[in-house]
Enzyme design. Structure first.
Site, PDB file in Angstrom:
ATOM      1  N   GLU A  16      -1.768   1.750  -9.221  1.00  0.00           N
ATOM      2  CA  GLU A  16      -0.784   2.637  -9.091  1.00  0.00           C
ATOM      3  C   GLU A  16       0.612   1.837  -9.415  1.00  0.00           C
ATOM      4  O   GLU A  16       0.831   0.507  -8.984  1.00  0.00           O
ATOM      5  CB  GLU A  16      -0.890   2.874  -7.640  1.00  0.00           C
ATOM      6  CG  GLU A  16       0.218   4.191  -7.094  1.00  0.00           C
ATOM      7  CD  GLU A  16      -0.325   4.643  -6.052  1.00  0.00           C
ATOM      8  OE1 GLU A  16      -0.622   3.783  -5.088  1.00  0.00           O
ATOM      9  OE2 GLU A  16      -0.086   5.822  -5.729  1.00  0.00           O
ATOM     10  N   SER A  65       0.800  -1.182  -0.056  1.00  0.00           N
ATOM     11  CA  SER A  65      -0.061   0.030  -0.109  1.00  0.00           C
ATOM     12  C   SER A  65       0.808   1.208  -0.052  1.00  0.00           C
ATOM     13  O   SER A  65       0.341   2.429  -0.440  1.00  0.00           O
ATOM     14  CB  SER A  65      -0.879   0.111   1.268  1.00  0.00           C
ATOM     15  OG  SER A  65      -1.796  -1.168   1.433  1.00  0.00           O
ATOM     16  N   ASN A  86      -2.376   6.227  -1.374  1.00  0.00           N
ATOM     17  CA  ASN A  86      -2.550   6.379   0.103  1.00  0.00           C
ATOM     18  C   ASN A  86      -2.243   7.651   0.806  1.00  0.00           C
ATOM     19  O   ASN A  86      -2.565   7.767   1.953  1.00  0.00           O
ATOM     20  CB  ASN A  86      -2.015   4.991   0.759  1.00  0.00           C
ATOM     21  CG  ASN A  86      -2.956   3.832   0.807  1.00  0.00           C
ATOM     22  OD1 ASN A  86      -4.123   4.090   1.025  1.00  0.00           O
ATOM     23  ND2 ASN A  86      -2.708   2.753   0.184  1.00  0.00           N
ATOM     24  N   HIS A 111      -0.012  -1.599  -7.291  1.00  0.00           N
ATOM     25  CA  HIS A 111      -0.649  -1.287  -6.231  1.00  0.00           C
ATOM     26  C   HIS A 111      -2.272  -1.464  -6.790  1.00  0.00           C
ATOM     27  O   HIS A 111      -2.647  -0.409  -7.087  1.00  0.00           O
ATOM     28  CB  HIS A 111      -0.477   0.028  -5.512  1.00  0.00           C
ATOM     29  CG  HIS A 111      -1.111   0.303  -4.376  1.00  0.00           C
ATOM     30  ND1 HIS A 111      -1.469   1.393  -3.888  1.00  0.00           N
ATOM     31  CD2 HIS A 111      -2.065  -0.588  -3.640  1.00  0.00           C
ATOM     32  CE1 HIS A 111      -2.186   1.521  -2.737  1.00  0.00           C
ATOM     33  NE2 HIS A 111      -2.498   0.260  -2.725  1.00  0.00           N
TER      34      HIS A 111
HETATM   35  N1  NAD Z   1      -6.892  -4.355   2.060  1.00  0.00           N
HETATM   36  C1  NAD Z   1      -6.906  -3.349   0.951  1.00  0.00           C
HETATM   37  O1  NAD Z   1      -7.795  -2.415   1.058  1.00  0.00           O
HETATM   38  C2  NAD Z   1      -5.472  -3.162   0.213  1.00  0.00           C
HETATM   39  C3  NAD Z   1      -5.555  -2.518  -0.689  1.00  0.00           C
HETATM   40  C4  NAD Z   1      -4.377  -2.018  -1.601  1.00  0.00           C
HETATM   41  C5  NAD Z   1      -3.202  -2.656  -0.865  1.00  0.00           C
HETATM   42  N2  NAD Z   1      -3.271  -3.560   0.138  1.00  0.00           N
HETATM   43  C6  NAD Z   1      -2.018  -4.239   0.533  1.00  0.00           C
HETATM   44  O2  NAD Z   1      -2.172  -5.336   0.030  1.00  0.00           O
HETATM   45  C7  NAD Z   1      -1.119  -6.564   0.861  1.00  0.00           C
HETATM   46  C8  NAD Z   1      -1.997  -7.615   1.423  1.00  0.00           C
HETATM   47  O3  NAD Z   1      -3.314  -6.670   2.021  1.00  0.00           O
HETATM   48  P1  NAD Z   1      -4.586  -7.570   2.329  1.00  0.00           P
HETATM   49  O4  NAD Z   1      -5.621  -6.516   2.635  1.00  0.00           O
HETATM   50  O5  NAD Z   1      -4.817  -8.668   1.237  1.00  0.00           O
HETATM   51  O6  NAD Z   1      -4.034  -8.440   3.600  1.00  0.00           O
HETATM   52  P2  NAD Z   1      -4.845  -9.731   4.320  1.00  0.00           P
HETATM   53  O7  NAD Z   1      -4.415  -9.763   5.854  1.00  0.00           O
HETATM   54  O8  NAD Z   1      -6.214  -9.765   3.995  1.00  0.00           O
HETATM   55  O9  NAD Z   1      -4.023 -10.898   3.439  1.00  0.00           O
HETATM   56  C9  NAD Z   1      -2.614 -11.085   3.784  1.00  0.00           C
HETATM   57  C10 NAD Z   1      -2.356 -12.502   3.761  1.00  0.00           C
HETATM   58  O10 NAD Z   1      -0.959 -12.733   3.549  1.00  0.00           O
HETATM   59  C11 NAD Z   1      -0.782 -14.220   4.225  1.00  0.00           C
HETATM   60  N3  NAD Z   1       0.705 -14.045   4.551  1.00  0.00           N
HETATM   61  C12 NAD Z   1       1.108 -13.748   5.624  1.00  0.00           C
HETATM   62  N4  NAD Z   1       2.666 -14.023   5.643  1.00  0.00           N
HETATM   63  C13 NAD Z   1       2.822 -14.559   4.507  1.00  0.00           C
HETATM   64  C14 NAD Z   1       3.906 -15.330   4.098  1.00  0.00           C
HETATM   65  N5  NAD Z   1       5.182 -15.234   4.483  1.00  0.00           N
HETATM   66  N6  NAD Z   1       3.757 -16.062   2.927  1.00  0.00           N
HETATM   67  C15 NAD Z   1       2.465 -16.048   2.304  1.00  0.00           C
HETATM   68  N7  NAD Z   1       1.550 -15.432   2.780  1.00  0.00           N
HETATM   69  C16 NAD Z   1       1.398 -14.644   3.906  1.00  0.00           C
HETATM   70  C17 NAD Z   1      -1.651 -14.019   5.304  1.00  0.00           C
HETATM   71  O11 NAD Z   1      -2.149 -15.462   5.826  1.00  0.00           O
HETATM   72  C18 NAD Z   1      -2.968 -13.190   4.715  1.00  0.00           C
HETATM   73  O12 NAD Z   1      -3.790 -14.235   4.131  1.00  0.00           O
HETATM   74  C19 NAD Z   1      -0.708  -5.489   1.952  1.00  0.00           C
HETATM   75  O13 NAD Z   1       0.516  -5.036   1.497  1.00  0.00           O
HETATM   76  C20 NAD Z   1      -1.513  -4.352   1.935  1.00  0.00           C
HETATM   77  O14 NAD Z   1      -1.327  -3.123   2.424  1.00  0.00           O
HETATM   78  C21 NAD Z   1      -4.270  -3.781   0.839  1.00  0.00           C
END
Ligand code: NAD
Length: 320
Positions: free
Chosen positions: A157, A124, A196, A145
């Site tokens: 992005e 993010s 963000n 992103h």
């Molecule tokens: N949620 C949002 O709105 C959003 C939007 C844009 C970007 N992001 C970014 O995307 C990324 C993921 O966010 P999310 O919301 O999907 O989080 P989430 O918590 O829903 O999912 C993250 C997943 O990663 C897994 N994980 C953790 N460590 C791991 C590893 N070592 N190997 C494999 N899997 C692993 C977890 O089990 C989990 O299922 C982050 O960097 C976040 O900042 C999130």
């Protein structure tokens, strides 16, 4: 790899809110995607969600039933990173937003993928060069992103890290265009990138208004849906200033900017929600309560609204 034509099998690491949707959009565009997560339960839960999201796409005529069935067949799952990336030359990382976790994942990826593979992060806002620090080939790391829900939101992005090569950047950019998204570019690294930084500035003020009893959170949401979000879907803030009159904005800004929140802390209500495990739709409760509904239905209702908006927006942007 020399161009997007060379992209073969893909992998997405992390199958959470973002990862499963990123796998979904790539699979819908013809790529075979291996979706990996350390948590077997999340893999199962989010594959079920992916299936139900495909149904919403079909219901809104964004894809056909046949194409959605083929896309589903192209997604495989694994709890082993090495197994997931075997034979892949384009990997998207979507694990939790913690620099140390991402760095460990990239180290493992570097050891497991082929020489020419591109490694994209869905971070993010963590700087790409920090994620790639210590890698032998940081030039193949780039930020792509996506926004939630990634299979629907058009804008993506693209972040050029300090060491991202021109070729890596170009391939990521071309890929995002190829899957029908609208790329926008971060030329120089900064925490939070474009999206963000803008979003957080607005959300900081939203919390300030609610915490200080100036408005209910529902009314802040209505303001954003019915005025700012409505307008910004067609014209961005710079054109909006032109449309309102730069002098008018100047007059308002002269007394208003000094009174805006400049808090340096994560808003307290957000910290409290995290401590209570009220993490939003994925847990049935966040700032709103979803506990009476199935997650698939909550997401379907959200996506239905987004898809109807997107249909209209594509006409306005002339991208349909
Ligand atoms: N949620 C949002 O709105 C959003 C939007 C844009 C970007 N992001 C970014 O995307 C990324 C993921 O966010 P999310 O919301 O999907 O989080 P989430 O918590 O829903 O999912 C993250 C997943 O990663 C897994 N994980 C953790 N460590 C791991 C590893 N070592 N190997 C494999 N899997 C692993 C977890 O089990 C989990 O299922 C982050 O960097 C976040 O900042 C999130």
């Amino acid at each position: 790899m020399e161009s997007i034509e060379d992209i073969g099998k893909m992998a997405v690491i992390g199958a959470g809110v973002m990862g499963h949707g990123i796998a979904e959009i790539y699979a819908l565009n013809g790529y075979s995607v291996s979706l990996m997560d350390v948590d077997e339960e999340i893999l199962e839960k989010n594959m079920a969600l992916l299936k139900s999201e495909l149904k919403t796409l079909v219901a809104n005529e964004f894809t056909t039933r046949e194409a959605s069935e083929s896309a589903l067949k192209r997604v495989s799952t694994s709890t082993s990173l090495e197994e997931a990336v075997d034979g892949c030359n384009y990997v998207t990382e979507a694990v939790v937003e913690k620099l140390d976790v991402k760095r460990k994942v990239f180290k493992k990826l570097e050891a497991a993928v082929t020489e020419d593979a591109i490694l994209a992060s869905n971070t993010s806002g963590l700087m790409i060069s920090k994620i790639a620090e210590g890698l032998k080939k940081p030039d193949r790391v780039v930020g792509t992103h996506f926004s939630v829900p990634p299979h629907i939101v058009p804008g993506v992005e693209i972040i050029r890290g300090n060491e991202t090569s021109d070729l890596t950047f170009q391939i990521a950019y071309d890929l995002i265009k190829k899957i029908g998204k609208m790329p926008f570019v971060v030329k120089k690294e900064i925490d939070g990138f474009i999206l963000n930084r803008l979003q957080s500035a607005l959300v900081r003020e939203a919390f300030y208004l609610v915490e200080n009893g100036i408005a209910e959170l529902e009314d802040v949401d209505i303001c954003l849906n019915s005025v700012l979000g409505f307008r910004w879907a067609t014209i961005g803030p710079f054109k909006q200033i032109d449309s309102a009159g730069v002098d008018s904005w100047y007059n308002v800004g002269s007394y208003l900017f000094p009174s805006l929140s400049n808090s340096k802390e994560v808003p307290k209500p957000m910290t409290e929600k995290v401590e209570r495990g009220e993490l939003g739709m994925k847990k049935g409760k966040g700032f709103y309560d979803y506990s009476k509904f199935r997650i698939e239905d909550v997401i379907a209702e959200r996506d239905d609204g987004f898809l109807k908006t997107l249909k209209l927006m594509r006409k306005i942007w002339k991208t349909d």
